[in-house]
Design a protein around this motif. Structure first.
Motif, PDB file in Angstrom:
ATOM      1  N   ALA A  27       0.849  -1.191   0.000  1.00  0.00           N
ATOM      2  CA  ALA A  27       0.000   0.000   0.000  1.00  0.00           C
ATOM      3  C   ALA A  27       0.887   1.244   0.000  1.00  0.00           C
ATOM      4  O   ALA A  27       1.886   1.297   0.708  1.00  0.00           O
ATOM      5  N   GLY A  28       0.553   2.208  -0.846  1.00  0.00           N
ATOM      6  CA  GLY A  28       1.291   3.469  -0.887  1.00  0.00           C
ATOM      7  C   GLY A  28       2.439   3.493  -1.881  1.00  0.00           C
ATOM      8  O   GLY A  28       3.049   4.540  -2.086  1.00  0.00           O
ATOM      9  N   GLU A  29       2.737   2.365  -2.520  1.00  0.00           N
ATOM     10  CA  GLU A  29       3.845   2.331  -3.493  1.00  0.00           C
ATOM     11  C   GLU A  29       3.438   2.962  -4.835  1.00  0.00           C
ATOM     12  O   GLU A  29       2.257   3.012  -5.182  1.00  0.00           O
ATOM     13  N   PHE A  30       4.446   3.388  -5.583  1.00  0.00           N
ATOM     14  CA  PHE A  30       4.273   3.901  -6.953  1.00  0.00           C
ATOM     15  C   PHE A  30       5.139   3.000  -7.826  1.00  0.00           C
ATOM     16  O   PHE A  30       6.359   3.058  -7.748  1.00  0.00           O
ATOM     17  N   VAL A  31       4.507   2.154  -8.616  1.00  0.00           N
ATOM     18  CA  VAL A  31       5.246   1.134  -9.353  1.00  0.00           C
ATOM     19  C   VAL A  31       4.941   1.220 -10.845  1.00  0.00           C
ATOM     20  O   VAL A  31       3.772   1.299 -11.253  1.00  0.00           O
ATOM     21  N   VAL A 188      -2.600   7.007  -2.383  1.00  0.00           N
ATOM     22  CA  VAL A 188      -3.131   6.074  -3.375  1.00  0.00           C
ATOM     23  C   VAL A 188      -1.986   5.228  -3.950  1.00  0.00           C
ATOM     24  O   VAL A 188      -0.960   5.768  -4.361  1.00  0.00           O
ATOM     25  N   THR A 189      -2.144   3.919  -3.959  1.00  0.00           N
ATOM     26  CA  THR A 189      -1.161   3.012  -4.549  1.00  0.00           C
ATOM     27  C   THR A 189      -1.285   3.084  -6.064  1.00  0.00           C
ATOM     28  O   THR A 189      -2.398   3.050  -6.594  1.00  0.00           O
ATOM     29  N   MET A 190      -0.137   3.216  -6.765  1.00  0.00           N
ATOM     30  CA  MET A 190      -0.182   3.398  -8.211  1.00  0.00           C
ATOM     31  C   MET A 190       0.523   2.263  -8.942  1.00  0.00           C
ATOM     32  O   MET A 190       1.635   1.884  -8.582  1.00  0.00           O
ATOM     33  N   LEU A 191      -0.106   1.750  -9.984  1.00  0.00           N
ATOM     34  CA  LEU A 191       0.495   0.738 -10.848  1.00  0.00           C
ATOM     35  C   LEU A 191       0.300   1.205 -12.292  1.00  0.00           C
ATOM     36  O   LEU A 191      -0.828   1.272 -12.787  1.00  0.00           O
ATOM     37  N   ILE A 192       1.400   1.566 -12.948  1.00  0.00           N
ATOM     38  CA  ILE A 192       1.309   2.191 -14.273  1.00  0.00           C
ATOM     39  C   ILE A 192       2.141   1.437 -15.299  1.00  0.00           C
ATOM     40  O   ILE A 192       3.362   1.310 -15.144  1.00  0.00           O
ATOM     41  N   GLU A 218      12.623  -5.033 -10.344  1.00  0.00           N
ATOM     42  CA  GLU A 218      13.833  -4.222 -10.410  1.00  0.00           C
ATOM     43  C   GLU A 218      13.770  -3.162  -9.333  1.00  0.00           C
ATOM     44  O   GLU A 218      12.755  -2.500  -9.172  1.00  0.00           O
ATOM     45  N   PRO A 219      14.851  -2.992  -8.583  1.00  0.00           N
ATOM     46  CA  PRO A 219      14.847  -1.955  -7.551  1.00  0.00           C
ATOM     47  C   PRO A 219      14.711  -0.572  -8.182  1.00  0.00           C
ATOM     48  O   PRO A 219      15.086  -0.366  -9.333  1.00  0.00           O
ATOM     49  N   GLY A 220      14.164   0.347  -7.417  1.00  0.00           N
ATOM     50  CA  GLY A 220      13.871   1.695  -7.916  1.00  0.00           C
ATOM     51  C   GLY A 220      15.064   2.411  -8.493  1.00  0.00           C
ATOM     52  O   GLY A 220      14.932   3.175  -9.429  1.00  0.00           O
ATOM     53  N   GLN A 221      16.244   2.149  -7.968  1.00  0.00           N
ATOM     54  CA  GLN A 221      17.429   2.879  -8.414  1.00  0.00           C
ATOM     55  C   GLN A 221      17.709   2.673  -9.895  1.00  0.00           C
ATOM     56  O   GLN A 221      18.257   3.548 -10.539  1.00  0.00           O
TER      57      GLN A 221
END
Ligand code: ADP
Ligand code: ADP
Length: 228
Positions: A27-31, A188-192, A218-221
């Motif tokens: 919850a709360g992630e932007f992916v 808001v959790t985002m999946l794009i 894949e890690p965010g970096q």
């Protein structure tokens, strides 16, 4: 918020559009879901939205097992998940405002509250002043904004968008992503899904990379490094 456990999806007798996918989104992630066209990105999103059933495996969204949804849980899930597909399905015989009102009317909201909410959603995506226009009378970017307003008017906990910037120039695309980031900031959790590399390089976010139906975490970096 989302949990895939050894999920397979094939259409008819075809090859697996998605094979042995296991991942989790909190919850709360932007992916971002990245990958070439035909990789399985849309399939992944449609599975999350419950628009297509998995062939095998287990999918949990917002605490519900999608394979065991009862009739009563279905509308609850539909409200919890906002969906923006590639074909926006905006109604051209109605005004922008009426398009945003529709999900509220369908879910039985009281008209006065529905109007207040629709107005707030339209303002939030930057469409104030264009309420009476029909979708065809709006630019591509504004149509996309309208689709976003309609998807968020029920205040979903999770927002799914499939190539939301596909037909936009880079500046308009960036503005759409800013709107998504604003929603993410309020929880808001985002999946794009996107195959736009420039967009992926813009911010540091976690990426689920899909290729040939295989999902790789894949890690965010990595998204940030793509810029260098
Ligand atoms: P992407 O969104 O990454 O372009 P898709 O999820 O749309 O990928 O497609 C993944 C694979 O599944 C492709 O090979 C595509 O042809 C196939 N596919 C997608 N939808 C259907 C469908 N409704 N019927 C049959 N095959 C499909
Ligand atoms: P209000 O309570 O006056 O409607 P809010 O600040 O709570 O205003 O929200 C503004 C608008 O943002 C809402 O009307 C709604 O359309 C949109 N929104 C959608 N999803 C959410 C969410 N999960 N959290 C906050 N706002 C959301």
């Amino acid at each position: 918020m989302i949990e895939f456990s050894h999920v397979f999806k094939s259409y008819g007798r075809g090859l697996n559009a998605l094979a042995d996918a296991s991942f989790q989104v909190d919850a709360g992630e932007f992916v971002y879901v990245s990958g070439p066209s035909g990789a399985g990105k849309s399939t992944l999103l449609k599975l999350v939205a419950g628009l297509v059933p998995a062939s095998r495996g287990r999918i949990q969204v917002n605490g519900q097992d999608l394979g065991k949804l009862t009739g009563r849980a279905r509308p609850y899930l539909r409200r919890a998940v906002g969906v923006i597909l590639q074909d926006t399905h905006l109604l051209n015989d109605r005004s922008a405002f009426e398009n945003v009102m529709l999900p509220l009317i369908v879910t039985g909201h009281e008209p006065a509250l529905a109007q207040t909410r629709a107005r707030a959603a339209i303002e939030k995506v930057g469409l104030a002043g264009k309420e009476t226009r029909r979708p065809v009378e709006l630019s591509g970017g504004d149509q996309q904004r309208l689709a976003i307003a309609r998807a968020i008017v029920n205040r979903p906990a999770l927002l799914i968008a499939d190539e939301p910037t596909a037909n936009l120039d880079h500046a308009s695309a960036k503005r759409i992503i800013e709107v998504f980031r604003d929603f993410n900031r309020v929880g808001v959790t985002m999946l794009i899904a996107t195959h736009d590399r420039a967009l992926l390089a813009e911010h540091t976010h976690r990426v689920l990379h899909v290729e040939n139906g295989r999902v790789r975490n894949e890690p965010g970096q990595l998204a940030a490094r793509a810029r260098e």
